[in-house]
Design an enzyme around this catalytic site. Structure first.
Site, mmCIF file in Angstrom:
data_model
loop_
_atom_site.group_PDB
_atom_site.id
_atom_site.type_symbol
_atom_site.label_atom_id
_atom_site.label_comp_id
_atom_site.label_asym_id
_atom_site.label_seq_id
_atom_site.Cartn_x
_atom_site.Cartn_y
_atom_site.Cartn_z
ATOM 1 N N ILE A 50 0.819 -1.223 0.000
ATOM 2 C CA ILE A 50 0.000 0.000 0.000
ATOM 3 C C ILE A 50 0.850 1.269 0.000
ATOM 4 O O ILE A 50 0.331 2.366 -0.201
ATOM 5 C CB ILE A 50 -1.014 0.032 1.173
ATOM 6 C CG1 ILE A 50 -0.306 0.111 2.534
ATOM 7 C CG2 ILE A 50 -1.970 -1.145 1.092
ATOM 8 C CD1 ILE A 50 -1.240 0.437 3.687
ATOM 9 N N ALA A 63 -1.632 -1.885 8.782
ATOM 10 C CA ALA A 63 -0.964 -0.869 9.609
ATOM 11 C C ALA A 63 0.362 -1.401 10.107
ATOM 12 O O ALA A 63 0.576 -2.623 10.188
ATOM 13 C CB ALA A 63 -1.840 -0.486 10.805
ATOM 14 N N ASP A 97 -6.571 4.010 19.975
ATOM 15 C CA ASP A 97 -6.615 4.864 21.163
ATOM 16 C C ASP A 97 -5.311 5.647 21.357
ATOM 17 O O ASP A 97 -5.268 6.626 22.096
ATOM 18 C CB ASP A 97 -6.879 4.014 22.407
ATOM 19 C CG ASP A 97 -5.806 2.939 22.614
ATOM 20 O OD1 ASP A 97 -5.657 2.097 21.709
ATOM 21 O OD2 ASP A 97 -5.116 2.947 23.645
ATOM 22 N N TYR A 111 3.982 5.618 16.763
ATOM 23 C CA TYR A 111 2.807 4.859 16.320
ATOM 24 C C TYR A 111 1.555 5.731 16.357
ATOM 25 O O TYR A 111 0.836 5.859 15.361
ATOM 26 C CB TYR A 111 2.623 3.611 17.194
ATOM 27 C CG TYR A 111 1.328 2.877 16.946
ATOM 28 C CD1 TYR A 111 1.077 2.259 15.719
ATOM 29 C CD2 TYR A 111 0.345 2.800 17.931
ATOM 30 C CE1 TYR A 111 -0.113 1.591 15.486
ATOM 31 C CE2 TYR A 111 -0.844 2.133 17.710
ATOM 32 C CZ TYR A 111 -1.068 1.525 16.487
ATOM 33 O OH TYR A 111 -2.261 0.873 16.259
#
Length: 292
Positions: A37, A60, A102, A125
């Site tokens: 990607i 991810a 989160d 991250y």
């Protein structure tokens, strides 16, 4: 029958998405070996050829500690990859559903984080995931960002599997007790994304934007570990549970800072889509599958 492009197909959520969608819709499920990607032209070509109705980006760079040194890779996957997918989706009129975290918050507030609360990621991250959210929203107005936390499932590596593995060789385990969050079953994340996607495909009016989805009740990692062991012993997956020693974050230093509070407010997704929180206790009933 609608067409779904799923990235990160070998990850925890991607695996569940593929499993849940394969008999209902036409899917193209790709992992990094099938589609990089971070390669803009490869993304464009794949999307142009397949022409999906919905792209679900479950890809991810999620290695939170490694991200602190693998900054370029984190940015390439979490930011640029997300942007390329959202742009390619827009070019074919597709919606983009994007999984976030989160870690976009500082984890220091009291109470639950709402979608509208100020973001303040503390590490690479979180920063790259937030930038990925923003890139997705900027590139395609037909976007859903689903922030989640503490993901576990039968497929892939996660806290539940780690605890069960360690319990076989240790009588005592130290588990962090001052970080609180909602363990979230990967299969429930997949189901939530599919429910939203099917509303989009059906032509219903959809409120695009950011949503929070995790499990309830909120617990510490220490309490989650105890619940895992209780279930494992009750189903004879473990002969006996190890003693769980409550430790602090300071007792277990890591390269990346962990949020003390990962509790996300789940009101919006319940009100808009009727999607209920993930029931992590119910998901643990399938404890045999995590031990294999």
């Amino acid at each position: 029958m609608a067409k779904f492009l799923i990235t990160g197909a070998n990850g925890q959520v991607g695996y569940c998405l593929t499993k849940q969608l394969q008999d209902k819709h036409e899917i193209l499920a790709v992992d990094r070996d099938e589609l990089d990607i971070t390669d803009q032209s490869a993304v464009q070509n794949t999307v142009e050829n397949f022409r999906p109705d919905v792209i679900i980006n479950a890809a991810a760079h999620t290695a939170v500690d490694r991200a602190e040194t693998e900054i370029e890779l984190s940015e390439a996957i979490n930011v640029k990859g997300s942007q390329y997918l959202a742009e390619a989706a827009k070019n074919v009129g597709a919606a983009i559903l994007h999984i976030s975290t989160d870690y976009v918050f500082d984890g220091q507030r009291k109470g639950k984080y709402k979608e509208t609360d100020a973001t303040d990621p503390q590490g690479v991250y979180g920063k790259t995931k937030l930038a990925g959210e923003q890139a997705t929203a900027k590139a395609n107005e037909k976007f859903i960002v689903l922030r989640t936390a503490w993901v576990f499932g039968e497929h892939g590596n996660n806290f539940v599997k780690t605890m069960l593995r360690l319990a076989k060789t240790r009588d005592t385990l130290g588990v962090v007790a001052d970080q609180i969050g909602g363990p979230t079953y990967a299969g429930d994340i997949a189901a939530a994304l599919i429910q939203i996607a099917e509303k989009i495909i059906a032509g219903e009016e959809v409120q695009y934007g950011i949503y929070h989805f995790t499990g309830e009740p909120y617990v510490s990692w220490c309490d989650f570990a105890k619940a895992i062991f209780d279930e494992a012993v009750s189903q004879n997956v473990l002969e006996k549970a190890p003693f769980v020693n409550a430790i602090t974050t300071a007792d277990y230093p890591t390269p990346a800072k962990r949020p003390a509070n990962s509790c996300l407010d789940l009101t919006k997704i319940q009100q808009v889509f009727g999607i209920q929180p993930s029931d992590w206790k119910k998901a643990l009933k399938n404890i045999q599958a995590y031990a294999e």
